[in-house]
Every structure is written in C-alpha cells, then in structure tokens.
Design an enzyme around this catalytic site. Structure first.
Site, PDB file in Angstrom:
ATOM      1  N   LYS A  76      12.707  70.288  57.765  1.00  0.00           N
ATOM      2  CA  LYS A  76      13.464  70.324  55.765  1.00  0.00           C
ATOM      3  C   LYS A  76      11.678  70.306  55.306  1.00  0.00           C
ATOM      4  CE  LYS A  76      16.195  68.354  53.479  1.00  0.00           C
ATOM      5  NZ  LYS A  76      17.819  67.395  52.570  1.00  0.00           N
ATOM      6  N   SER A 151      21.069  69.182  49.976  1.00  0.00           N
ATOM      7  CA  SER A 151      20.184  69.013  49.754  1.00  0.00           C
ATOM      8  C   SER A 151      19.849  70.346  51.224  1.00  0.00           C
ATOM      9  CB  SER A 151      19.227  68.720  49.344  1.00  0.00           C
ATOM     10  OG  SER A 151      18.767  66.709  50.241  1.00  0.00           O
ATOM     11  N   SER A 175      23.785  65.376  52.472  1.00  0.00           N
ATOM     12  CA  SER A 175      22.886  66.501  52.725  1.00  0.00           C
ATOM     13  C   SER A 175      22.719  67.227  53.735  1.00  0.00           C
ATOM     14  CB  SER A 175      21.176  65.683  52.462  1.00  0.00           C
ATOM     15  OG  SER A 175      21.334  66.136  50.827  1.00  0.00           O
TER      16      SER A 175
END
Lengths: 483, 481, 95
Positions: A76, A151, A175
């Site tokens: 990420k 996210s 997330s």
C-alpha cells in the site's frame, strides 16, 4: 503460475520449479497488461523487483531462504519505501521520494520478498471506496463498474486480479477487511500494537494497524509472521513474543464458541449478505463450532465516535504537510499564510479537507468535551462490550459490509452514506481487537465478505478458524473473469 | 493611586541530555544548520516519537528539589499551531497531567528576607527550531537543529510583587537547575528563557488586573528592565483612561520598550489533545526514591550548612552557595587550609575580582582551589603576611606555580628572626634621626600618627617581608626605650 | 450541529486550508451533515465513564539517552521544495 496461492508459490520456489525472477517477470507482465483497466498500482518498480528477485534466487540457491523469499508482493502506498515515491494517494506527496524504509517493508526485504510496486489507495487512507485517490479510482476486478472498497482498494484489486501474490494493507476503520470482503480475499487486521507503525504514514494513530491481504488464511499466517513483532521505534508497539501463526491452522473447530452480535444483523443488512452469513454459520456448526447470539449494545455509536477520533487525530497528523520540508508547495506564495493556505488547499483532496476540518472542530475550544471526550468515553463503552462478549464466546462472526461493493460514483457526493458502509468494521479499531475478513459467497458476480473478531492477540485462533472454513469451502479459490 | 505589581514567570529550561526528547539526534549547540535534524525532528511522514529516559529523570529531579507532587501518571499532549519552526504543526507538550505538580521555592531578597514563591507546575515539552531572518531574497531560513531539544517549562504562581523579586526568583531557578545538573543555565545560548506575565492592580484590590506576557527575555538584567517598562506602560495606559489588552509582547532592549507581538486576529486555539503516538508515562515510587537518593545538596541546604558548620554570615553563605561550582571551590579551599573565614574572604574577594576582571567562570579559574588553600596555609603559619599574599596570589594567577614555589623563588618568606629585624630597625631609625627626635618630643596623640610612619619605613626596608607584629613590638620598644 | 458560513471560514483558517468563496456553501452543507451524524452520540449518558485514549492501556517505554542519528542533511533536503545554505526557505517570518 499466478493461479497458485502464496503458500503454493513458496513451495514452487523452494522446489526450484520456478525461479523468483521468472515469477517476478510474470507478475510484471500481468501488471503491464491488466492494470491499465484496474488502476490498482500507483507506482510499479520493475527494476527494484528484478534486483530483489535475483537476490532471492541466490538465497533460494544457497539455502538461506525463508517462506517469503522470492515472493512478489505489492505494498500500500503509505508505507515509506526508501528511494521510491510514497504518495499516500495524494497530490500532496506526489513528489515524495521516501528517505527511509518503514519497519513493515523492511521486514519483507529482510525476508527476501520482492516489491512489485506501490498500490493505489484512498487519499491518506480516508475513504471506503478508493475514489478519493489523487491517482483516480480503482476498479473491482469482479465487476469493473464497481468500487474495490477502501482504503486499501489498490492492494485488494491487485491481489484479486492476481497481479501479485499478496499485498499489505492498513486498517483504521476497516480498510483491510472491507476491501478484502469486496474482492473475495482473506485480510487480517492484527491487534493494535502487534505490527509496527514506524514508516506508515499516519491517518489516525490510535486506530491504524497494518496487516496482510492475501487469498487464504494460510497465506495471511505466513505474511503476518514477517510483519508482526516489537519495534522500539514505535512507542505503541507491543513487546510480546510473536507466536507461530501457522502452528494452529489445522486445529479442529470442535467446541469453538462463535458469537453472532444481534446489532450486526439488524435493519440495513442486505438480504443476500445475510443469507451468505447464515450459510457460513451452518458450515461452522457442521465443523463442530458452537454458535450463540450475543450483543454489542453500543455498536450503533461506533460510527459517530470513530469519525470524531479519527478526524481529530488526522487533523493533527496532517498538519506536517505545510509545503516547507517535503511534499507539495504552491507556486509563488505571497506570504507565509498564503504558503500554508494554498499548499494545503491545492495538495489535499476534498475528503481529506473535510476530515481535517471536522477534526479541528471536534478539538476546538468549547467543543472538546462534547465531541472528543465524549467519543473517547464511547470508545471505552465499545471496548467494554467486546470484553463482555469474549467472556461468552471465543470469536465474533459478522459481515464486513452491509452490502456487496457498490458502483463507482454511487456515493461520491454523499459522505455520510459512505461513512455508514463502515458500520461493521470500525468497532474492532476502536477496541483495538484483531479481525480477519474472508469470502463467504457471492451476490451475482460480486463477492460477499464476512469477518471474525477475536480478543487481543487471538490472531492464531482467527487464522485457525478461517483456515478450517477454507478447507471446506471454495469461495477463496474463485478467480474474477478476465484475470 | 497606589499600584501593586503582580508577576508570574514561565521559565523554559533546556535539559542537558545527549539526545533529543523524542529522537536520537544530538543536542549540541551551534552545529551547522539542520545537521542535527533527523527524520523525527523534521516531522517526516510516518515517523514516531519515543521518550528519552534522561529527560524524565531530570524533570523528576527538579520536582523533588522544589518539594512538588510528582505526576505518577503524566501524559503528553499535542499543542496544535502552524509555524515554520514547528515541523509537525504541533508541539508535543503536557497539558492536563504534567510530570511535576504544585511545589515551591524560597528566594532570598536583597535585604536578606526570605520569600516563598509557589510553582504551579513544570512540564516536559519539545523545543521548536529557529527562524533566521537574514535576507534570503525576501525569505526566512529555517534551522531545525533545536527542534526536539527537551525543555522543562516551569510555571510560577503570580507571587512576585516587583521586578527585583522576579529576578531573584529567576536567579534561584537558574542556580537550582545548575545544582541539579539538569540545565547548563547558559542564557546567551537560550538554555534558559523566561516569559514574564505582568499585570497591575490598585493596591488593596483582590482580583488581578489584565496581564500581558513578555516572551523570551534572555537575561536577568532584561527581566528587570522589561518588567519595569511594562509596568510603567500599563499604569500610564490605565491612568489615561485606557485598558490593558491581554496579549503577547516582545521586549526590545535597544529601545527599552515592549511591543505587541504577532497581532493576532484570532485568539489562539491550540486544540490540545493526548498525543496518540505516546502512552501515559508511569513513574514508579522506587524510581522516585532512587532519584531522591541521587540528589545533590541543594543551595538552601548548603547555605544553612555554611552558616552552622563554618560560622559564616548569612550574606557570605548565600554568595558562596549561589552556584555549585563556587560552593565546591570554597569548600575545597576550606578543606585545604582549615580556615573557613579566610577561605570565604579570599574566594569572595581576590578570586572573585580576578574572575570578574578576566570575565571567566570559576571552573576556568587560573588559581585552583588547592593552590589558594595552600597559600592561605602560609598566611596562617606566618610564612607570609596578608599583603605579601596578594602578591603571591597574583603570581599564581599568572601561572608562576604554587604559593610555596613563588615564595621560595621570589624570596618572599617573612622575616621573623628578631635579631635581624632589630638590626634593620636600627638602620631605619638612624636614617630618620630627625623624626625620632620629633617623636620623642611629642605627646601620646601625635605619637600614634608618627608611629605609622616608622612602620611604613620599616616594612619598605624589609620589602614587606618583616613580620608586622614583631616590627610593631620592637619598634615601640626602641622608640620609647 | 449545523455549521454556518463563518464556522467553516474559521475552521478552514484554523486548519490552514484555503477555501474559495464559491465552495463554502457546499462545504458547509457536507460538514453539517457529517456533524449531524456525529451528533447522534450526544444522546448517550457517559457520566462516570473513563475516556479511552489507547485500546491496550499500556504505559510509555523510555529510550536510553544515546545519540543514534548522524547528519543526513543532504539526503533529507534533496526532497525539500526550497533550501539555501542548509536552511529551509519560507516566505519571511514576521513576529
């Protein structure tokens, strides 16, 4: 090769059936061919990946390899990676070449893993649909008209589309778990403090926790083994021994007590999702688990408390983005105030600005007690609910989201309706307990996710239950069409 | 109208630690800009603070020294505001639960009276960087070397009633933190900085007037001047029918005036909240006892001991105990020579004026304590007179060696052989036969004055080496015999 | 709690986020709806409940006072928007 799980690839690498360079080239090729549609990567790092793959092959040859050596992963884009852009999905950090390595990515480097690149995400991890990214929305590989969740939407889409063996994510209000649910993946949010936050760009410091996103619980166990552990650079890191996360995977489930919180099966839950969970409950019972109804009475307060605490911490955490030492700076600032106002107005997207303002409001003079302190008290009530529930059951089972993934653009103009989609995930962050998301079925072409929440440091048990379920179901083995 | 002045001070003491409060960067003063600013100090995204144990210990030492309640659970909070010398956009400080709670300090005023001043609290926080305003094409330059240096902010009660009291309090804090070894007290380098909260009220009025805060006053002299100037301004303002506005002001020593700082269109709203990157600091009772055991003798205890043990006056004791270095020096001199009064006289007299003249600290004194003590021994055993001693002291200061070496080399040993003194006196009297006649013809009153003349001549003839008591006695015999 | 235009202007300034006049109505509406969601928690009686700042409620670990960092100015300023003579440059700071 990409059909294999991480555990399968690990075996293939160590039996020399394939080399890490071959595997890495294969994934890089897939990214090149397929990610134009998905937009799951912000930055692809082919040179770094191949260099790491060659080093991994050397380790595989000389016998110093571990289970993750040579495995191509994606991270990420909020983990700082030295010498590689770390954007956090924001224009603010579009030019930010991280000058240091996060503890999580360093641990994967030490394990000999390969970094394919950095994945797309909601800007500063604020969002549930990956639509707030400066780099554009990510598409859900199961249905390209739908969001992948957020996210950690880029990580989820990349793993689901088999563009990497597994990926890292972070979970502040769901997330990791929500996008895992939307993409038929297995994703684990560890106990707060289990994985170091050093080098992880903060959204809400008391809630943020990094974890793995992969195809199976078995894969998650291998990944968490590398990620977890004490780090003296993080004051909130827990100094406790790391268990062998794979050791208990094959324990039978006889006698395991699973609780169903009645608040999470009330109005607002989509009926297909409810049916899928009901079927999973039957499966668990068939495996010998004992299922009972429980209550988390303050669950409906979690969303307001979360948006106060997360926004308050974020409003302060994001003050460092001021155009002075790194990141975006507006052109020709007239004076100091103009430098701040325009750098931040131009560098941040709308959702980030909204949360910063909400957070500033909740902390401001005269409102602190009514908002911030009240939210912290509710946080205590929610933690107490969990502690009381774990007196009666070993784990809690519930959906990850009220509905499967919605359409891109569907909720973009209504932040409140978007916030409400996090209803089942944020309690675990407020209480700091671990949770694992795993696929529980499909609604048409869209995956349905469920999650198991356990007491502090119960990751081995969560992985065990998820693994046993996956030994008897095949949702996690399905592949989206075209990938 | 009779006005009463009300003053409270906030003193920021930089704690002497090797590394910063939340990072492993060095805290050395004067390094090249930004060479001591690490990832954490710069507020790089993803970095996290970890608290320095020594900073905690230093704060606890201070708390114990002022008899304060120690915050057994104390919490770091973020103070949010934007400023270019504040890299994270917030300062990590302490708000609701500071490490040091209520305590007090006794200050000695010029007239010798002792006044007790309350300390409201003292909390740990990180220092900010510095803005350099030299012209970089109309820009300012930011140096973050100082960012993250540990500070102890010591907040007094509004207990002071004059600028002199405020200075006495500041000096007492200065002396205390140096005794404790927790701050080097170097005000020129900003190691100790003072914010003065000043208000005035009609004498007899119970409630306080509106206060102004004078920021960053960096010497004792300026504390006094800044407060007096500000008091004058406030009184004049009120007497002219105006109102004091609560604000932050800056003292300009060149113009001897205070002026409003950063005219703020909005009240500061710092949005304090507990720092989620740090956990509550819990102090164990055993740790407190350990620190208490390591505390040095403090200025007040030292003053009292100097009076009771050595019979020094209150004034001498307070001068000698003002700094730990001075007190240590004095005690070493005393130990060497065994005479506290002589030791005190020499340290406060010749030594102090030597240090003043050369503008150096006692640690850099060219005359060591054992050298001075050794010299005093020679006074006591009559090897040299007090007068010769001054010459020996100067020679020691010039690096000519110990007192004994100098006395030997320069032949300064006092003459005590009465035969030799008599012979010398005979010569002096013979050379001044006329004055001898006059003396013998004079009455008692006149003789007293004239006797001094002969002593002077005799000492001159002996180059000061003759024992003065013997000279006196023998001279008297000869003149009157 | 519904916010008005001046609340939003004040918050934007406090957070140092420039906001265009024409964007204020939409921002005000969205922030108000978020605050409406948040305000649902006001109904709960939390008297006597201890606030919870960290889930695990452990205590701060202390670091030994040792210098572990060396000068990295060049590398760290390579990513800065404006520097000169080792200093970060900003529009003139007025006190």
């Amino acid at each position: 090769m990409h059909e294999k799980t991480l555990a399968g690839l690990s075996q293939a690498l160590r039996s020399k059936a394939i080399s890490s360079v071959e595997l890495t080239e294969h994934y890089l090729k897939r990214i090149d061919q397929l990610d134009g549609t998905l937009n799951s990567f912000i930055t692809v790092t082919p040179e770094l990946a191949l260099e790491q793959a060659r080093a991994a092959d050397a380790r595989l040859a000389d016998g110093s390899a571990g289970p993750l050596t040579g495995i191509p992963l994606a991270h990420k884009d909020l983990f700082c990676t030295r010498g590689v852009r770390t954007s956090c999905g924001s224009k603010m950090l579009d030019n930010f070449i991280a000058p240091y390595e996060s503890t999580v990515t360093q641990r994967f480097i030490d394990a000999g893993s390969v970094t394919l690149g950095k994945t797309n995400m909601d800007e500063f991890a604020m969002g549930s649909s990956n639509e707030s990214s400066f780099y554009g929305p990510v598409r859900n590989p199961w249905n390209l008209e739908h969001i992948p969740g957020g996210s950690s939407g880029g990580s989820a889409a990349a793993v689901a589309a088999r563009l990497c063996a597994a990926a890292t994510g972070t979970d502040t209000g769901g997330s990791i778990r929500q996008p895992s649910g939307f993409n038929a993946l297995t994703g684990l949010k560890p106990t707060y403090g289990r994985v170091s936050r050093w080098g992880m760009i903060a959204y809400a410091s008391s809630l943020d926790q990094a974890g793995p996103m992969a195809r199976t619980a078995e894969d998650c166990a291998l990944l968490l083994q590398a990620m977890a552990g004490f780090d003296d650079k993080d004051s909130t890191s827990v100094d406790q021994p790391v268990p062998d996360y794979s050791a208990e995977l094959n324990q039978p489930l006889a006698g395991v007590r699973i609780g169903l919180p009645k608040e999470y099966f009330a109005s607002g839950l989509d009926s297909t999702t409810a049916d899928a969970i009901a079927a999973a409950v039957k499966q668990f019972q068939a495996l010998g688990a004992e299922v009972k109804d429980i209550s988390l009475p303050n669950a409906d307060l979690a969303i307001p408390a979360y948006y106060v605490i997360a926004s308050a911490e974020a409003s302060s955490n994001l003050s460092r983005f001021d155009g002075v030492r790194f990141g975006y700076r507006c052109d020709n600032p007239a004076d100091l105030t103009d430098l701040y106002l325009r750098s931040r107005a131009e560098g941040f997207g709308d959702e980030v600005k909204r949360r910063i303002m909400v957070g500033a409001y909740a902390l401001s003079a005269g409102y602190y007690d009514a908002y911030y302190l009240q939210a912290q008290k509710i946080r205590r009530l929610i933690k107490n609910d969990f502690m009381a529930a774990y007196e009666q059951v070993d784990v809690i089972l519930c959906p990850t989201s009220p509905t499967p993934a919605f359409r891109i653009g569907e909720k973009i103009d209504d932040p409140v309706s978007l916030y409400l989609t996090d209803i089942y995930t944020i309690t675990a962050n407020l209480a700091g307990v671990p949770g694992i998301a795993l696929p529980a079925g499909f609604a048409g072409d869209l995956p349905i996710g469920m999650q198991l929440l356990g007491p502090y440091f119960s990751e081995p048990r969560l992985l065990n239950i998820a693994h046993q379920y996956q030994q008897h179901t095949d949702w996690h083995t399905r592949t989206p069409d075209g990938f | 109208m009779q006005w009463e002045i009300v003053i409270g001070l906030e003193i920021h003491a930089q704690l002497t630690t090797a590394s910063k409060i939340f990072s492993g960067s060095a805290t050395t003063f004067g390094a090249e800009p930004n060479t001591q600013a690490s990832l954490i100090d710069l507020g790089m995204p993803g970095t996290l603070p970890v608290l320095n144990a020594q900073a905690v210990k230093n704060a606890v030492k201070f708390g114990l020294a002022i008899d304060a309640e120690i915050g057994m659970t104390n919490v770091f909070a973020r103070k949010n505001y934007f400023y270019p010398d504040l890299p994270k956009g917030y300062q990590i400080s302490q708000m609701e639960l500071p490490i040091v709670g209520k305590g007090h300090l006794d200050i000695t005023l010029d007239d010798g009276t002792v006044k007790r001043v309350g300390v409201t609290r003292a909390h740990l926080e990180e220092d900010a960087g510095k803005s350099l305003h030299e012209d970089f094409h109309g820009m300012s330059g930011i140096d973050l070397n100082r960012a993250g240096t540990p500070l102890l902010e010591i907040v007094s009660e509004p207990d002071m009633r004059s600028a002199k009291e405020a200075v006495a309090y500041a000096k007492t804090i200065h002396s205390l933190v140096r005794y404790l070894g927790i701050c080097d007290g170097n005000m020129a380098e900003g190691s100790l900085r003072c914010d003065c909260n000043v208000s005035v009220r009609p004498k007899g009025q119970a409630e306080f007037g509106t206060r102004c805060e004078i920021k960053n006053v960096n010497s004792f002299r300026f504390i006094e001047k800044a407060i007096n100037t500000e008091v004058q301004r406030q009184i004049e303002l009120i007497e002219d029918g105006g109102k004091v506005v609560q604000e932050t002001r800056l003292y300009d020593p060149n113009k001897d005036e205070t002026r409003s700082m950063r005219s703020k269109e909005e009240a500061n709203d710092y949005r304090y909240f507990p720092d989620p990157d740090l956990l509550p600091v819990v102090i164990e009772p055993a740790f407190i006892e350990q620190v208490r055991g390591e505390l040095p003798e403090l200025p007040q205890q030292k003053r009292e001991r100097f009076q009771s043990e050595f019979g020094l006056s209150a004034y001498d004791a307070s001068v000698l105990a003002a700094s730990r270095e001075m007190a240590d020096y004095f005690e070493q001199v005393q130990q060497t020579c065994g005479d506290a009064k002589l030791a005190a006289n020499w340290v406060m007299g010749e030594l102090s004026s030597l240090l003043n003249k050369s503008d150096i600290e006692i640690e850099q004194s060219p005359v060591s304590a054992s050298q001075l003590g050794g010299m005093i021994l020679r006074i006591k055993d009559n090897t040299i007179s007090g007068k010769i001693a001054k010459m020996v002291f100067e020679a020691m200061a010039a690096g000519e060696g110990d007192a004994d070496q100098i006395i030997e080399a320069r032949g300064l040993k006092q003459v005590t052989d009465s035969g030799a003194i008599e012979a010398m006196l005979d010569e002096v009297l013979a050379a001044n036969a006329e004055q001898v006649e006059q003396y013998r013809a004079s009455d008692e009153a006149k003789r007293g004055k004239m006797f001094g003349f002969f002593v002077g001549q005799a000492m001159k003839a002996s180059k000061g080496k003759a024992n003065p008591q013997q000279v006196n006695q023998l001279l008297k015999q000869k003149l009157e015999g | 709690m519904a916010l008005d235009r001046s609340d939003v202007e004040q918050l934007a300034h406090l957070a140092r986020i420039g906001i265009q006049d024409e964007d204020i109505p939409a921002t005000t509406a969205k922030l108000s709806s978020i605050m409406g969601l948040i305000d649902t928690m006001q109904a709960v009686d939390t008297s006597g409940v201890e606030p919870l700042a960290h889930p695990l409620e452990t205590t701060q670990r202390l670091r030994a006072d040792v210098v572990t960092e060396s000068n990295q100015r060049e590398a760290l300023q390579a990513i800065a928007p404006a520097t000169e003579q080792g200093l970060y440059l900003v529009p003139r700071v007025i006190e």
